[in-house]
Design a protein around this motif. Structure first.
Motif, mmCIF file in Angstrom:
data_model
loop_
_atom_site.group_PDB
_atom_site.id
_atom_site.type_symbol
_atom_site.label_atom_id
_atom_site.label_comp_id
_atom_site.label_asym_id
_atom_site.label_seq_id
_atom_site.Cartn_x
_atom_site.Cartn_y
_atom_site.Cartn_z
ATOM 1 N N ASP A 72 -0.691 -38.977 43.227
ATOM 2 C CA ASP A 72 -1.901 -39.677 42.790
ATOM 3 C C ASP A 72 -3.031 -38.672 42.673
ATOM 4 O O ASP A 72 -3.255 -37.868 43.594
ATOM 5 C CB ASP A 72 -2.289 -40.772 43.795
ATOM 6 N N CYS A 73 -3.759 -38.707 41.549
ATOM 7 C CA CYS A 73 -4.840 -37.761 41.288
ATOM 8 C C CYS A 73 -6.171 -38.504 41.211
ATOM 9 O O CYS A 73 -6.306 -39.467 40.444
ATOM 10 C CB CYS A 73 -4.592 -36.995 39.992
ATOM 11 N N PHE A 74 -7.143 -38.041 41.984
ATOM 12 C CA PHE A 74 -8.438 -38.705 42.106
ATOM 13 C C PHE A 74 -9.453 -37.983 41.227
ATOM 14 O O PHE A 74 -9.732 -36.790 41.419
ATOM 15 C CB PHE A 74 -8.889 -38.705 43.568
ATOM 16 N N SER A 75 -9.998 -38.720 40.282
ATOM 17 C CA SER A 75 -10.889 -38.124 39.285
ATOM 18 C C SER A 75 -12.187 -37.634 39.921
ATOM 19 O O SER A 75 -12.735 -38.262 40.834
ATOM 20 C CB SER A 75 -11.198 -39.151 38.193
ATOM 21 N N MET A 76 -12.689 -36.498 39.391
ATOM 22 C CA MET A 76 -13.990 -35.975 39.800
ATOM 23 C C MET A 76 -15.085 -36.346 38.803
ATOM 24 O O MET A 76 -16.237 -35.936 38.990
ATOM 25 C CB MET A 76 -13.914 -34.453 39.952
ATOM 26 N N ALA A 77 -14.741 -37.091 37.769
ATOM 27 C CA ALA A 77 -15.742 -37.506 36.795
ATOM 28 C C ALA A 77 -16.741 -38.455 37.457
ATOM 29 O O ALA A 77 -16.361 -39.519 37.952
ATOM 30 C CB ALA A 77 -15.066 -38.192 35.604
ATOM 31 N N ASN A 78 -17.988 -38.043 37.513
ATOM 32 C CA ASN A 78 -19.087 -38.845 38.078
ATOM 33 C C ASN A 78 -18.917 -39.120 39.576
ATOM 34 O O ASN A 78 -19.529 -40.051 40.101
ATOM 35 C CB ASN A 78 -19.233 -40.172 37.325
ATOM 36 N N VAL A 79 -18.061 -38.346 40.249
ATOM 37 C CA VAL A 79 -17.897 -38.476 41.695
ATOM 38 C C VAL A 79 -17.912 -37.082 42.311
ATOM 39 O O VAL A 79 -17.159 -36.205 41.889
ATOM 40 C CB VAL A 79 -16.576 -39.175 42.090
ATOM 41 N N SER A 80 -18.775 -36.863 43.309
ATOM 42 C CA SER A 80 -18.740 -35.638 44.102
ATOM 43 C C SER A 80 -17.916 -35.908 45.353
ATOM 44 O O SER A 80 -18.107 -36.925 46.017
ATOM 45 C CB SER A 80 -20.158 -35.212 44.496
ATOM 46 N N ASP A 102 1.254 -39.180 59.345
ATOM 47 C CA ASP A 102 2.637 -38.718 59.433
ATOM 48 C C ASP A 102 3.309 -38.560 58.076
ATOM 49 O O ASP A 102 4.518 -38.317 58.002
ATOM 50 C CB ASP A 102 3.452 -39.683 60.300
ATOM 51 N N VAL A 103 2.537 -38.684 56.988
ATOM 52 C CA VAL A 103 3.107 -38.546 55.649
ATOM 53 C C VAL A 103 3.155 -37.067 55.273
ATOM 54 O O VAL A 103 2.125 -36.390 55.314
ATOM 55 C CB VAL A 103 2.242 -39.320 54.623
ATOM 56 N N PRO A 104 4.328 -36.510 54.937
ATOM 57 C CA PRO A 104 4.355 -35.122 54.434
ATOM 58 C C PRO A 104 3.479 -35.032 53.184
ATOM 59 O O PRO A 104 3.632 -35.831 52.255
ATOM 60 C CB PRO A 104 5.834 -34.896 54.098
ATOM 61 N N LEU A 105 2.575 -34.069 53.159
ATOM 62 C CA LEU A 105 1.538 -34.090 52.125
ATOM 63 C C LEU A 105 1.349 -32.724 51.490
ATOM 64 O O LEU A 105 1.287 -31.699 52.169
ATOM 65 C CB LEU A 105 0.210 -34.554 52.745
ATOM 66 N N LEU A 106 1.248 -32.737 50.152
ATOM 67 C CA LEU A 106 0.832 -31.583 49.368
ATOM 68 C C LEU A 106 -0.509 -31.924 48.724
ATOM 69 O O LEU A 106 -0.781 -33.082 48.406
ATOM 70 C CB LEU A 106 1.855 -31.246 48.279
ATOM 71 N N LEU A 107 -1.322 -30.895 48.515
ATOM 72 C CA LEU A 107 -2.626 -31.104 47.886
ATOM 73 C C LEU A 107 -2.855 -30.035 46.833
ATOM 74 O O LEU A 107 -2.525 -28.869 47.038
ATOM 75 C CB LEU A 107 -3.746 -31.043 48.929
ATOM 76 N N SER A 108 -3.434 -30.447 45.707
ATOM 77 C CA SER A 108 -3.894 -29.490 44.699
ATOM 78 C C SER A 108 -5.316 -29.846 44.307
ATOM 79 O O SER A 108 -5.723 -31.011 44.361
ATOM 80 C CB SER A 108 -2.980 -29.509 43.462
ATOM 81 N N LEU A 109 -6.083 -28.827 43.939
ATOM 82 C CA LEU A 109 -7.465 -29.005 43.502
ATOM 83 C C LEU A 109 -7.600 -28.380 42.125
ATOM 84 O O LEU A 109 -7.325 -27.183 41.955
ATOM 85 C CB LEU A 109 -8.438 -28.329 44.471
ATOM 86 N N GLU A 110 -7.992 -29.156 41.143
ATOM 87 C CA GLU A 110 -8.265 -28.632 39.803
ATOM 88 C C GLU A 110 -9.748 -28.752 39.550
ATOM 89 O O GLU A 110 -10.293 -29.855 39.478
ATOM 90 C CB GLU A 110 -7.471 -29.398 38.744
ATOM 91 N N SER A 111 -10.389 -27.607 39.418
ATOM 92 C CA SER A 111 -11.844 -27.529 39.385
ATOM 93 C C SER A 111 -12.465 -28.502 38.390
ATOM 94 O O SER A 111 -12.134 -28.503 37.202
ATOM 95 C CB SER A 111 -12.265 -26.096 39.043
ATOM 96 N N ASN A 112 -13.355 -29.353 38.919
ATOM 97 C CA ASN A 112 -14.134 -30.313 38.134
ATOM 98 C C ASN A 112 -13.276 -31.303 37.343
ATOM 99 O O ASN A 112 -13.776 -31.953 36.430
ATOM 100 C CB ASN A 112 -15.094 -29.583 37.180
ATOM 101 N N GLN A 113 -11.998 -31.416 37.702
ATOM 102 C CA GLN A 113 -11.110 -32.388 37.049
ATOM 103 C C GLN A 113 -10.664 -33.460 38.047
ATOM 104 O O GLN A 113 -11.009 -34.620 37.910
ATOM 105 C CB GLN A 113 -9.888 -31.666 36.462
ATOM 106 N N HIS A 114 -9.885 -33.046 39.054
ATOM 107 C CA HIS A 114 -9.366 -34.004 40.031
ATOM 108 C C HIS A 114 -8.764 -33.241 41.216
ATOM 109 O O HIS A 114 -8.560 -32.031 41.157
ATOM 110 C CB HIS A 114 -8.300 -34.916 39.396
ATOM 111 N N PHE A 115 -8.516 -33.979 42.288
ATOM 112 C CA PHE A 115 -7.638 -33.470 43.344
ATOM 113 C C PHE A 115 -6.461 -34.426 43.441
ATOM 114 O O PHE A 115 -6.592 -35.633 43.196
ATOM 115 C CB PHE A 115 -8.370 -33.308 44.684
ATOM 116 N N CYS A 116 -5.298 -33.879 43.767
ATOM 117 C CA CYS A 116 -4.065 -34.675 43.742
ATOM 118 C C CYS A 116 -3.381 -34.658 45.106
ATOM 119 O O CYS A 116 -3.243 -33.601 45.736
ATOM 120 C CB CYS A 116 -3.091 -34.144 42.690
ATOM 121 N N LEU A 117 -2.954 -35.831 45.540
ATOM 122 C CA LEU A 117 -2.125 -36.001 46.721
ATOM 123 C C LEU A 117 -0.682 -36.160 46.260
ATOM 124 O O LEU A 117 -0.403 -36.963 45.371
ATOM 125 C CB LEU A 117 -2.560 -37.235 47.516
#
Length: 680
Positions: free
Chosen positions: A155-163, A220-235
């Motif tokens: 799931d990727c959380f948008s950074m559009a209009n959200v800090s 307890d959920v195995p988790l990976l994270l990525s950050l794409e600058s000014n686009q989104h972060f993804c779980l």
């Protein structure tokens, strides 16, 4: 009314057949083409009708304060606040084919507090209204379950209009984290000096959005994270597992209210570390460590110089190697050795440094092998059936080492007893434990035992070290902000970049937001090589910031880098820290203990709906009453200052001028001798 009569007779078969037989081949082709055209026209008409009839978004779960919608066009979940329908967050779904948006069909229709849908052979989605963690919020549980063995949930959380705030610490810390960039990697603490592209030593599965939304991932959920600058972060979850991706979305009225509700939620009692350290500047010993005699001479020399420059109060910190060298002088009786070391640094106090690593050539490790205790004392690979345990070897400071088994009561008991013994033998007031961060199994792509998955090692070791007393300092934190521990911040570069001075305030805000208010910043001027090492201006601007932080730490003493003016300024800043800042920290530490509010607060804490406040990364509040707005640009003698809190008044402590809150002061003067500080 009577139904209209309809002719039900059929065409005479013989006439139809005869006519068709008599048709020429071109006519037959024309009729066939006409049929195909009619079919396509009907198909396009049906699709167009569906597109016009079906709205682009459709409610799937609705509460009182907001609700979840499905956006068909891009296959996304959208959280909107009611009654106006204000968009709060958009979550792009990467777990299922984008070409298959689900109809608004509920597979758990019997329960009005849930919505369920399954994509065959891909994943199942379950949304549920959850009891709020605190009053004033509304929470939604999101749970994705894979339906095939190689399924990956994302799931990727948008950074559009959200800090966005929270999550991981990074090498060049940003506030908000929108401009950060990181490839997909395990969401675990790490050492930025050895892995600058990884995550830092303090993180939490908690993300806060400026729209008043919080995202909290199940622990307890195995988790990976990525950050794409000014686009989104993804779980994400690792592919090939059966574990669900599960998190909680909570909606508050604004960003400050959302975080206040999180802090007030039920959790373990928060305990303060030893507050005596707050008023004590730290001096890091950087002399020779080749032998105990050389260390003693170096400590004696440092103490004499500090006394000569009227800086004789504080703590001298001895590194791990120096601690080991002094600890190895076993032929000296403990009490006598303690008196010798204390006499070297008096009237200063001593802090020693330990780590959970042992070189495979060290007596510590070799003795455990000889006694057959290696498997109990050190982390080991999981053996195959019938095989014996083999220590998991890793690298620490360039040496091949074994790492303490933090899940073994025997190993922890032995390690803590050794730490207490060394602290007493050397007369140390404080003990710094470095190397607490990281997952040694993940680093070597070895499956960890269940209790050490993710940041299990950091949590287990921090909990054990907290039992040593409130003079304990650790290098990392993961779900351990309630413990009575000081946290040592990551080293910064000696320059003006976000990896250096500009990253200091974003790190302060990040640590404090996650509950780690009692941190020790890197030494004034930065401890890693940079292009401005030894720059007096950098030293002064750095000094002006750390004056308002919990502890002031120094590497190179001011008399080595700078002239007598800077030395006098250092004395003044230490005194201001002790007289003005420490009482503020103690006052707001009570609020942190009872309510969970951060001590160091961003501008939006007092201006939670002002978009200007969401991206201010070079100012911070201490509680609600002091605003610090230092210079972080080389050569600059002025800056713009955002004064938060419309309706409040702010007094400049240097000029006694008063200004309205909710405004921006343009080109406000700040000479090299000044740091703008305002009192509400």
């Amino acid at each position: 009314t009577m139904p209209l009569s309809r002719h039900t007779g059929q065409l005479p078969e013989s006439t139809w057949t005869l006519g068709f037989r008599e048709m020429t081949e071109p006519w037959k082709g024309a009729v066939g083409c006409l049929g195909v055209a009619v079919f396509f026209a009907m198909t396009i008409g049906i699709i167009s009708w569906q597109a016009l009839e079906q709205p682009p978004e459709e409610w799937v779960l609705r509460g009182r304060a907001g609700g979840m919608l499905w956006e068909r066009r891009r296959g996304a979940l959208v959280l909107r606040a009611l009654p106006a329908g204000r968009p709060v967050v958009a979550i792009a779904v990467g777990s299922v084919p984008a070409a298959e948006p689900p109809p608004p069909r509920d597979r758990c229709w019997h329960d009005g507090r849930q919505f369920c849908y399954s994509w065959e052979e891909d994943a199942e989605l379950r949304l549920s209204l959850q009891p709020p963690a605190a009053s004033g919020t509304e929470c939604y549980g999101v749970r994705w379950t894979p339906l095939r063995p190689d399924g990956m949930l994302k799931d990727c959380f948008s950074m559009a209009n959200v800090s966005w705030y929270g999550g991981p610490s990074t090498r060049a810390q940003r506030w908000p984290l929108n401009s950060a960039q990181s490839p997909t990697q395990p969401f675990v603490t790490g050492d930025l000096s050895t892995n600058p592209d990884g995550f830092g030593p303090v993180l939490d599965r908690y993300f806060l959005g400026s729209t008043g939304v919080t995202v909290t991932v199940e622990p307890d959920v195995p988790l990976l994270l990525s950050l794409e600058s000014n686009q989104h972060f993804c779980l994400e979850t690792p592919g090939g597992g059966e574990e669900p991706l599960q998190y909680l979305l909570c909606l508050g009225t604004d960003v400050a209210a959302a975080h206040r509700h999180t802090g007030s939620a039920a959790g373990p009692a928060r305990t303060l570390p030893g507050t005596a350290l707050l008023g004590s500047p730290i001096w890091r010993y950087q002399g020779q460590e080749g032998s105990a005699a050389r260390i003693k001479r170096g400590l004696r020399s440092l103490a004499r110089r500090l006394k000569r420059h009227h800086l004789q109060e504080g703590v001298v910190v001895l590194g791990e190697r120096g601690t080991a060298v002094l600890a190895a002088t076993d032929h000296v009786p403990s009490e006598r050795r303690k008196r010798q070391v204390l006499a070297l640094v008096e009237p200063l106090q001593l802090s020693i440094t330990l780590s959970p690593y042992a070189s495979i050539t060290s007596p510590l490790f070799l003795q455990s092998l000889h006694r057959g205790e290696a498997a109990e004392y050190w982390l080991s690979r999981q053996p195959r059936p019938g095989d014996s345990l083999i220590p998991l070897l890793t690298t620490w400071k360039g040496q091949l080492c074994a790492r303490l088994n933090a899940t073994s009561e025997v190993a922890l008991g032995w390690y803590l007893a050794r730490a207490r013994r060394l602290r007493q033998a050397l007369g140390a007031t404080y003990v710094f434990f470095e190397g607490v961060e990281g997952n040694s199994f993940l680093e070597q792509d070895v499956p960890p035992p269940a209790q050490l998955a993710g940041d299990g090692y950091t949590r287990a070791l921090a909990a054990a070290l907290a039992t040593l007393g409130n003079g304990t300092i650790v290098s990392a934190g993961a779900r351990s902000s309630h413990l009575p521990l000081f946290i040592q911040m990551s080293p910064l570069h000696s320059d003006w970049s976000h990896a250096g001075l500009k990253g200091l305030i974003p790190s302060v805000l990040h640590y404090s937001l996650l509950g780690y208010n009692f941190f020790i910043p890197d030494t004034v001027g930065g401890s890693l090589a940079g292009d401005a090492a030894g720059d007096p201006e950098l030293f002064v601007r750095w000094l002006q910031i750390v004056t308002f932080l919990p502890v002031m730490a120094f590497g190179s003493p001011p008399w080595l880098c700078c002239d007598s003016w800077v030395l006098n300024l250092t004395r003044q800043c230490i005194q201001r820290h002790r007289d003005f800042v420490v009482p503020l920290l103690l006052k707001y530490s009570e609020e942190w203990q009872s309510l969970g509010h951060p001590i160091f607060r961003p501008a939006w804490w007092l201006s939670p709906t002002d978009p200007t406040a969401f991206t201010v990364e070079d100012e911070f509040l201490i509680g609600d009453e002091v605003l610090v707005a230092p210079i972080t640009e080389k050569g600059q003698m002025w800056r713009d200052i955002f004064l938060p809190g419309a309706g409040h008044l702010w007094l400049d402590t240097s000029t006694a001028r008063v200004f309205d809150g909710g405004t921006v002061l343009r080109n406000y003067s700040a000479s090299l001798a000044e740091v703008p500080v305002f009192v509400k």
